[in-house]
Scaffold this motif. Structure first.
Motif, PDB file in Angstrom:
ATOM      1  N   ASP A  13      18.771  38.068  66.503  1.00 43.70           N
ATOM      2  CA  ASP A  13      19.693  38.485  67.566  1.00 43.70           C
ATOM      3  C   ASP A  13      20.542  37.313  68.037  1.00 43.70           C
ATOM      4  N   LEU A  46      23.245  36.632  65.553  1.00 43.50           N
ATOM      5  CA  LEU A  46      24.336  37.599  65.637  1.00 43.50           C
ATOM      6  C   LEU A  46      25.223  37.328  66.853  1.00 43.50           C
ATOM      7  N   THR A  90      28.837  42.399  64.523  1.00 40.17           N
ATOM      8  CA  THR A  90      27.580  41.907  65.080  1.00 40.17           C
ATOM      9  C   THR A  90      27.172  42.691  66.328  1.00 40.17           C
ATOM     10  N   LEU A 113      25.526  45.790  65.175  1.00 42.84           N
ATOM     11  CA  LEU A 113      24.171  45.520  64.692  1.00 42.84           C
ATOM     12  C   LEU A 113      23.197  45.300  65.847  1.00 42.84           C
TER      13      LEU A 113
END
Length: 217
Positions: free
Chosen positions: A101, A104, A165, A168
């Motif tokens: 995370d 990203l 991102t 995602l």
């Protein structure tokens, strides 16, 4: 005449110093510190500003600060470890963000920083040719073309990475319905790329003219 020459040399050195300082600051604050934030679990990057569709509907379990189930996004909405705060341009916050995370979250900014470093590094090399009074060299034309290409990527690739991102990060959560994908790209870098491309063409013409003049002499 000597004073003029001294002033010109001083300007050239000031330009190189300013570009070098800018290069250092961008490397530190746009690349190095964000990369350290990815690897550091104590002070990681855990939020991002996103666009929110005010008409999006969220389940009651995922919404906090809304009037009832199915109301439009406002205030704070939470789903698992992902929190959305505000409306319009809201803050997407991840609780206990993992390494993936954090990667990203930092990726678009780091890529943008690397592209900016490339632009500044090329400008610094050009400034050194200005110091010796050699403006219209073939390499400067290619350098300007490279700068234009980097600016185009800053205006298109970086926003695209931000959109991908973000998708995602919220994929599989009810909050994904509330986040609106980026519908435009950064206009200013693309506009600057067009200007730099025009300057590159002017440098190319100047280089060719100088070569023709040298051949006549």
């Amino acid at each position: 005449m000597n004073n003029t020459s001294w002033w010109t040399r001083a300007n050239d050195h000031i330009l190189e110093l300013a570009l070098g300082l800018a290069l250092l600051l961008v490397a530190l604050f746009r690349v190095l510190f964000p990369v350290l934030g990815i690897a550091d679990p104590w002070s990681p990057a855990d939020s991002r500003t996103v666009r929110v569709d005010d008409a999006a509907q969220l389940p009651e379990a995922a919404a906090s600060g809304t009037a009832a189930s199915g109301t439009a996004v406002s205030g704070t909405a939470t789903s698992g470890t992902v929190t959305l705060r505000g409306s319009g341009h809201a803050e997407l916050v991840l609780t206990d963000a993992g390494l993936g995370d954090r990667l990203l979250l930092a990726l678009p900014g780091v890529v943008g920083g690397l592209l900016l470093i490339a632009v500044l590094a090329v400008l610094l090399r050009m400034a050194r040719t200005f110091r010796v009074g050699d403006f219209f060299v073939p390499r400067n034309t290619w350098r300007l073309t490279a700068i234009a290409g980097a600016l185009v990527l800053m205006g298109t690739l970086v926003p695209l990475l931000g959109m991908m991102t973000t998708n995602l990060l919220v994929r599989g959560t009810p909050l994904a319905e509330a986040i609106r994908p980026a519908e435009d790209y950064a206009v200013l870098p693309v506009f600057l790329a067009l200007l730099v491309g025009a300057v590159a063409q002017a440098f190319h013409s100047g280089t060719r003219l100088r070569a023709d003049t040298d051949g006549l002499v």
